[in-house]
Write an enzyme that holds these catalytic residues in place. Sequence first.
Site, PDB file in Angstrom:
ATOM      1  N   ARG A  52      35.194 -31.836  96.392  1.00  0.00           N
ATOM      2  CA  ARG A  52      35.310 -32.181  97.810  1.00  0.00           C
ATOM      3  C   ARG A  52      36.139 -31.153  98.565  1.00  0.00           C
ATOM      4  O   ARG A  52      36.948 -30.436  97.977  1.00  0.00           O
ATOM      5  CB  ARG A  52      35.881 -33.582  97.966  1.00  0.00           C
ATOM      6  CG  ARG A  52      37.254 -33.784  97.365  1.00  0.00           C
ATOM      7  CD  ARG A  52      37.634 -35.252  97.420  1.00  0.00           C
ATOM      8  NE  ARG A  52      38.621 -35.590  96.423  1.00  0.00           N
ATOM      9  CZ  ARG A  52      38.849 -36.828  96.005  1.00  0.00           C
ATOM     10  NH1 ARG A  52      38.135 -37.824  96.472  1.00  0.00           N
ATOM     11  NH2 ARG A  52      39.780 -37.066  95.100  1.00  0.00           N
ATOM     12  N   GLU A  67      39.833 -35.467 103.463  1.00  0.00           N
ATOM     13  CA  GLU A  67      38.799 -34.888 102.601  1.00  0.00           C
ATOM     14  C   GLU A  67      37.394 -35.214 103.096  1.00  0.00           C
ATOM     15  O   GLU A  67      37.162 -36.299 103.643  1.00  0.00           O
ATOM     16  CB  GLU A  67      38.948 -35.451 101.177  1.00  0.00           C
ATOM     17  CG  GLU A  67      40.254 -35.074 100.537  1.00  0.00           C
ATOM     18  CD  GLU A  67      40.607 -35.904  99.311  1.00  0.00           C
ATOM     19  OE1 GLU A  67      41.279 -35.373  98.425  1.00  0.00           O
ATOM     20  OE2 GLU A  67      40.213 -37.086  99.242  1.00  0.00           O
ATOM     21  N   ARG A  84      34.214 -49.706  95.677  1.00  0.00           N
ATOM     22  CA  ARG A  84      33.531 -48.758  94.769  1.00  0.00           C
ATOM     23  C   ARG A  84      34.488 -48.190  93.715  1.00  0.00           C
ATOM     24  O   ARG A  84      34.089 -47.888  92.591  1.00  0.00           O
ATOM     25  CB  ARG A  84      32.786 -47.673  95.537  1.00  0.00           C
ATOM     26  CG  ARG A  84      33.611 -46.535  96.167  1.00  0.00           C
ATOM     27  CD  ARG A  84      33.944 -45.431  95.157  1.00  0.00           C
ATOM     28  NE  ARG A  84      34.135 -44.133  95.720  1.00  0.00           N
ATOM     29  CZ  ARG A  84      35.261 -43.422  95.581  1.00  0.00           C
ATOM     30  NH1 ARG A  84      36.288 -43.897  94.922  1.00  0.00           N
ATOM     31  NH2 ARG A  84      35.315 -42.212  96.092  1.00  0.00           N
ATOM     32  N   ALA A 115      47.075 -51.609  98.374  1.00  0.00           N
ATOM     33  CA  ALA A 115      45.779 -51.976  98.966  1.00  0.00           C
ATOM     34  C   ALA A 115      44.644 -52.072  97.949  1.00  0.00           C
ATOM     35  O   ALA A 115      43.771 -52.940  98.051  1.00  0.00           O
ATOM     36  CB  ALA A 115      45.425 -50.969 100.058  1.00  0.00           C
ATOM     37  N   GLY A 139      45.527 -43.252  90.612  1.00  0.00           N
ATOM     38  CA  GLY A 139      46.345 -42.772  91.731  1.00  0.00           C
ATOM     39  C   GLY A 139      46.565 -41.266  91.787  1.00  0.00           C
ATOM     40  O   GLY A 139      46.824 -40.718  92.852  1.00  0.00           O
ATOM     41  N   GLY A 140      46.433 -40.564  90.670  1.00  0.00           N
ATOM     42  CA  GLY A 140      46.563 -39.101  90.678  1.00  0.00           C
ATOM     43  C   GLY A 140      45.231 -38.508  91.081  1.00  0.00           C
ATOM     44  O   GLY A 140      44.319 -38.415  90.272  1.00  0.00           O
ATOM     45  N   ASP A 141      45.106 -38.130  92.350  1.00  0.00           N
ATOM     46  CA  ASP A 141      43.788 -37.702  92.831  1.00  0.00           C
ATOM     47  C   ASP A 141      43.866 -36.522  93.787  1.00  0.00           C
ATOM     48  O   ASP A 141      42.973 -36.319  94.606  1.00  0.00           O
ATOM     49  CB  ASP A 141      43.047 -38.891  93.478  1.00  0.00           C
ATOM     50  CG  ASP A 141      43.827 -39.514  94.633  1.00  0.00           C
ATOM     51  OD1 ASP A 141      44.957 -39.059  94.907  1.00  0.00           O
ATOM     52  OD2 ASP A 141      43.312 -40.446  95.274  1.00  0.00           O
TER      53      ASP A 141
HETATM   54  N1  LIG Z   1      40.487 -42.423  92.109  1.00  0.00           N
HETATM   55  C1  LIG Z   1      39.932 -42.934  93.182  1.00  0.00           C
HETATM   56  O1  LIG Z   1      38.719 -42.974  93.306  1.00  0.00           O
HETATM   57  C2  LIG Z   1      40.811 -43.521  94.255  1.00  0.00           C
HETATM   58  C3  LIG Z   1      40.249 -44.300  95.265  1.00  0.00           C
HETATM   59  C4  LIG Z   1      41.093 -44.898  96.197  1.00  0.00           C
HETATM   60  C5  LIG Z   1      42.462 -44.671  96.145  1.00  0.00           C
HETATM   61  N2  LIG Z   1      42.966 -43.852  95.175  1.00  0.00           N
HETATM   62  C6  LIG Z   1      44.421 -43.622  95.081  1.00  0.00           C
HETATM   63  O2  LIG Z   1      45.008 -44.811  94.589  1.00  0.00           O
HETATM   64  C7  LIG Z   1      46.364 -44.861  95.018  1.00  0.00           C
HETATM   65  C8  LIG Z   1      46.685 -46.234  95.554  1.00  0.00           C
HETATM   66  O3  LIG Z   1      45.985 -46.443  96.759  1.00  0.00           O
HETATM   67  P1  LIG Z   1      46.352 -47.708  97.686  1.00  0.00           P
HETATM   68  O4  LIG Z   1      45.368 -47.679  98.795  1.00  0.00           O
HETATM   69  O5  LIG Z   1      46.473 -48.919  96.842  1.00  0.00           O
HETATM   70  O6  LIG Z   1      47.795 -47.247  98.179  1.00  0.00           O
HETATM   71  P2  LIG Z   1      49.005 -48.178  98.685  1.00  0.00           P
HETATM   72  O7  LIG Z   1      49.956 -47.253  99.337  1.00  0.00           O
HETATM   73  O8  LIG Z   1      48.491 -49.336  99.445  1.00  0.00           O
HETATM   74  O9  LIG Z   1      49.630 -48.749  97.325  1.00  0.00           O
HETATM   75  C9  LIG Z   1      50.282 -47.939  96.385  1.00  0.00           C
HETATM   76  C10 LIG Z   1      51.390 -48.749  95.707  1.00  0.00           C
HETATM   77  O10 LIG Z   1      51.971 -47.936  94.680  1.00  0.00           O
HETATM   78  C11 LIG Z   1      53.345 -48.287  94.632  1.00  0.00           C
HETATM   79  N3  LIG Z   1      54.100 -47.259  93.916  1.00  0.00           N
HETATM   80  C12 LIG Z   1      54.427 -46.015  94.345  1.00  0.00           C
HETATM   81  N4  LIG Z   1      55.119 -45.371  93.378  1.00  0.00           N
HETATM   82  C13 LIG Z   1      55.227 -46.228  92.332  1.00  0.00           C
HETATM   83  C14 LIG Z   1      55.810 -46.150  91.033  1.00  0.00           C
HETATM   84  N5  LIG Z   1      56.462 -45.049  90.650  1.00  0.00           N
HETATM   85  N6  LIG Z   1      55.715 -47.206  90.212  1.00  0.00           N
HETATM   86  C15 LIG Z   1      55.046 -48.338  90.588  1.00  0.00           C
HETATM   87  N7  LIG Z   1      54.478 -48.473  91.817  1.00  0.00           N
HETATM   88  C16 LIG Z   1      54.574 -47.440  92.667  1.00  0.00           C
HETATM   89  C17 LIG Z   1      53.746 -48.457  96.097  1.00  0.00           C
HETATM   90  O11 LIG Z   1      54.923 -49.213  96.263  1.00  0.00           O
HETATM   91  C18 LIG Z   1      52.506 -49.176  96.659  1.00  0.00           C
HETATM   92  O12 LIG Z   1      52.660 -50.578  96.652  1.00  0.00           O
HETATM   93  C19 LIG Z   1      46.533 -43.737  96.023  1.00  0.00           C
HETATM   94  O13 LIG Z   1      47.227 -42.681  95.395  1.00  0.00           O
HETATM   95  C20 LIG Z   1      45.124 -43.339  96.384  1.00  0.00           C
HETATM   96  O14 LIG Z   1      45.041 -41.997  96.771  1.00  0.00           O
HETATM   97  C21 LIG Z   1      42.180 -43.282  94.244  1.00  0.00           C
END
Ligand SMILES: NC(=O)c1ccc[n+]([C@@H]2O[C@H](COP(=O)([O-])OP(=O)(O)OC[C@H]3O[C@@H](n4cnc5c(N)ncnc54)[C@H](O)[C@@H]3O)[C@@H](O)[C@H]2O)c1
Length: 363
Positions: free
Chosen positions: A45, A56, A112, A139, A228-230
């Site tokens: 992307r 992105e 998804r 979320a 979350g690592g993306d």
């Molecule tokens: N791989 C994929 O396809 C994909 C798709 C969507 C989102 N994501 C990623 O997923 C992650 C989460 O997205 P979201 O929308 O839920 O975000 P969000 O901000 O709503 O939630 C993230 C949560 O992680 C918690 N957090 C942060 N550091 C932490 C730690 N060290 N230990 C425990 N909890 C911790 C925060 O307090 C928060 O509640 C993001 O990094 C996002 O980029 C990846």
Amino acid sequence: MVDYIGIERVRELVARVGTGRFIAGLATEIESDYRRWREFEKSPRHASHSPVGVIELMPTSDGRQYSFKYVNGHPKNTAAGLLTVTAFGVLADVDTGYPLLLSELTFSTALRTAATSALAARWMARPSSAVMALIGNGAQSEFQAIAFHHMLGIRELRLHDTDPRATTKLERNLAALQLGGLRVVRCASAAEAARGSDIVTTVTADKCNAIILTPAMIEPGMHLNAIGGDCPGKTELHADILRRRDARVVVEYEPQSRVEGEIQQLDASFPVIEFSDVVSGKTAGRTNELEVTIFDSVGFALEDFSTLRYLHRMHMEQRGAQHRIDLVPHLDDPKNLFAALVGTSGQAQRPVPQRSMREGMNA
Ligand SMILES: NC(=O)c1ccc[n+]([C@@H]2O[C@H](COP(=O)([O-])OP(=O)(O)OC[C@H]3O[C@@H](n4cnc5c(N)ncnc54)[C@H](O)[C@@H]3O)[C@@H](O)[C@H]2O)c1
């Protein structure tokens, strides 16, 4: 007219079948597209980074339809009452280049991602898996919980977040859902959540090389669903977990994951398996009960393509006029675009005064 799926419409489409069934149906759609991997045009992307986040664009095509998603990632947003991730996207007809659908993809990205995570776990986790740690309760977390309960039969969820309010919110939402036979356990640390789990999902947001899981937390046979690592510089796993001799690492699309996934921490020669090889049966997702399987997920455009097509099909089954927008002009004479704008030559949608026409001509 172009079909339009907004926030209200997605709510309706999901409510009609229920979230669990919606996600399971979407997982089937994603799986069938991964099986025809070769037909898709693929590229990492396009990412525009700032010190606080990323925006992105994710395009792909199977030669018949084309899609792209606009998506952002801003971990700091929640402190200001905004979402970390928002998205929208377009599905278009390759033959004419015309857009077919403009859709919200914020809800749909969560749906998804959960569908893809549970699908990968079905191929990679031990079939007897019943306990999952869910670390990061923001979320995305309810969607992950529902998907793993519905598609894998997870019976115990072990929750942890550094923000206790996020865990309280997740607990409350899960209690309201009354997911059959599900036990929810609140844990004081990631280590406590991971202990005894068959699957560990990490879905945290922090724009740094975080270490959510350390090698000491990993038990033989675990499946790790690292979401979350993306982004470059944004990871969740200690690199030694990936380096374990018994680790089996699966990624969506290798060229993108080398830059954005957990494997960005390792040399480019580190061996990984592409998910398409697993669903096509070319390579096993897991070869024995003791292997540590890792789905190093970053999200790939194909998953959004499948989602847009799935949404579009459901949408068309019950389409009303209110669900279309005039995004592209319809002309009697396709070479007379100008008249359609200023309203002459019988193409006027409404009469335009002579003065406006002259101004238009002078422009
Ligand atoms: N791989 C994929 O396809 C994909 C798709 C969507 C989102 N994501 C990623 O997923 C992650 C989460 O997205 P979201 O929308 O839920 O975000 P969000 O901000 O709503 O939630 C993230 C949560 O992680 C918690 N957090 C942060 N550091 C932490 C730690 N060290 N230990 C425990 N909890 C911790 C925060 O307090 C928060 O509640 C993001 O990094 C996002 O980029 C990846």
